[in-house]
Design a protein around this motif. Structure first.
Motif, PDB file in Angstrom:
ATOM      1  N   LYS A  45       0.828  -1.205   0.000  1.00 56.18           N
ATOM      2  CA  LYS A  45       0.000   0.000   0.000  1.00 56.18           C
ATOM      3  C   LYS A  45       0.864   1.257   0.000  1.00 56.18           C
ATOM      4  O   LYS A  45       0.561   2.236  -0.698  1.00 56.18           O
ATOM      5  CB  LYS A  45      -0.939  -0.021   1.204  1.00 56.18           C
ATOM      6  N   SER A  49       1.263   4.501  -2.823  1.00 57.31           N
ATOM      7  CA  SER A  49       0.688   5.726  -2.251  1.00 57.31           C
ATOM      8  C   SER A  49       1.135   7.014  -2.926  1.00 57.31           C
ATOM      9  O   SER A  49       0.751   8.096  -2.512  1.00 57.31           O
ATOM     10  CB  SER A  49       1.011   5.794  -0.746  1.00 57.31           C
ATOM     11  N   CYS A 116      -5.081  -6.795  -7.391  1.00 52.26           N
ATOM     12  CA  CYS A 116      -5.679  -7.477  -6.228  1.00 52.26           C
ATOM     13  C   CYS A 116      -6.934  -8.254  -6.583  1.00 52.26           C
ATOM     14  O   CYS A 116      -7.739  -8.572  -5.705  1.00 52.26           O
ATOM     15  CB  CYS A 116      -5.995  -6.452  -5.134  1.00 52.26           C
ATOM     16  N   LEU A 134     -10.108   0.190  -1.595  1.00 51.26           N
ATOM     17  CA  LEU A 134      -8.668   0.060  -1.381  1.00 51.26           C
ATOM     18  C   LEU A 134      -7.955   1.357  -1.756  1.00 51.26           C
ATOM     19  O   LEU A 134      -7.039   1.805  -1.047  1.00 51.26           O
ATOM     20  CB  LEU A 134      -8.116  -1.105  -2.196  1.00 51.26           C
ATOM     21  N   GLN A 137      -8.380   3.758   0.983  1.00 57.57           N
ATOM     22  CA  GLN A 137      -7.538   3.348   2.115  1.00 57.57           C
ATOM     23  C   GLN A 137      -6.091   3.783   1.895  1.00 57.57           C
ATOM     24  O   GLN A 137      -5.431   4.292   2.809  1.00 57.57           O
ATOM     25  CB  GLN A 137      -7.625   1.824   2.254  1.00 57.57           C
ATOM     26  N   ILE A 138      -5.584   3.596   0.675  1.00 59.25           N
ATOM     27  CA  ILE A 138      -4.205   3.966   0.358  1.00 59.25           C
ATOM     28  C   ILE A 138      -4.018   5.478   0.418  1.00 59.25           C
ATOM     29  O   ILE A 138      -2.950   5.969   0.800  1.00 59.25           O
ATOM     30  CB  ILE A 138      -3.818   3.395  -1.025  1.00 59.25           C
ATOM     31  N   LEU A 141      -3.471   6.468   4.508  1.00 63.55           N
ATOM     32  CA  LEU A 141      -2.757   5.337   5.105  1.00 63.55           C
ATOM     33  C   LEU A 141      -2.236   5.583   6.520  1.00 63.55           C
ATOM     34  O   LEU A 141      -1.817   4.641   7.181  1.00 63.55           O
ATOM     35  CB  LEU A 141      -1.562   4.945   4.227  1.00 63.55           C
TER      36      LEU A 141
END
Length: 206
Positions: A45, A49, A116, A134, A137-138, A141
């Motif tokens: 991740k 980023s 993924c 996702l 989320q990245i 972080l």
């Protein structure tokens, strides 16, 4: 490539061209970087980023953008910043190995690509929806990175209970202690130690 079987792995590549219909015509390279089992580790991740975005998959035959792409140099810089906070002596060899691998000229490209689809396919939630989650989320972080660093702090050592007089008299062994956790396990769990140019889906001769 077609839909993969359920191996449950994310795949990390570097590439010189954003995946899409015209990528192959632009002399695309996809260089294997790492793969993992049944999880998307924090290291993957962090490497994604640097200005992350969705992009088409190079593995799955899916019209939706179910992969992610991010800037290579920025991702490595973000990872280095994170790893600089890991003070454990036992982690330093793995950290040095990681930085050396990622800084090899043959591995460096303009972008990282994270595939993924196999992880997403283990859930009933639509793949694109999971990929967008996702991505979010990245882009945020910090909490997960702090939690990962906290996981490396060893728990306090609990001294064994002293053996009582009657236990000694009766010859009883002291109560068995909980087996100590492998100190390397949380370090590997970050996503270190599994760098390779040859992944299950190999694009070397594609």
């Amino acid at each position: 490539m077609h839909r993969s079987n359920h191996r449950g792995q994310p795949y990390l590549y570097s590439t010189n061209v954003i995946p899409g219909p015209s990528a192959k015509a632009n002399d695309r390279k996809l260089i294997g970087i790492s793969e993992w089992n049944y999880d998307i580790p924090i290291v993957f991740k962090l490497l994604l980023s640097g200005n992350p975005k969705t992009c088409p998959s190079s593995i799955w035959d899916n019209p939706e953008e179910i992969a992610l792409i991010g800037d290579y140099a920025s991702g490595v810089k973000n990872l280095e910043g994170f790893l600089s906070k890991v003070a454990l002596p036992s982690a330093q060899d793995l950290i040095a190995e990681s930085i050396d691998f990622l800084n090899k000229p043959d591995n460096q490209n303009q972008y990282f690509v994270l595939e993924c689809g196999e992880i997403f396919d283990m859930s009933e939630i639509p793949l694109l929806e999971q990929n967008l989650a996702l991505l979010e989320q990245i882009r945020n972080l910090q909490p997960e990175a702090e939690q990962a660093l906290q996981s490396l702090v060893p728990p306090p050592v609990v001294p064994p209970k002293p053996v009582g007089f009657f236990s000694k008299l009766l010859g009883r062994a002291p109560e068995s202690q909980t087996p100590a956790q492998d100190p390397m396990k949380p370090i590997y769990a970050l996503g270190l130690g599994n760098w390779s140019n040859i992944l299950y889906f190999d694009f070397t001769n594609a």
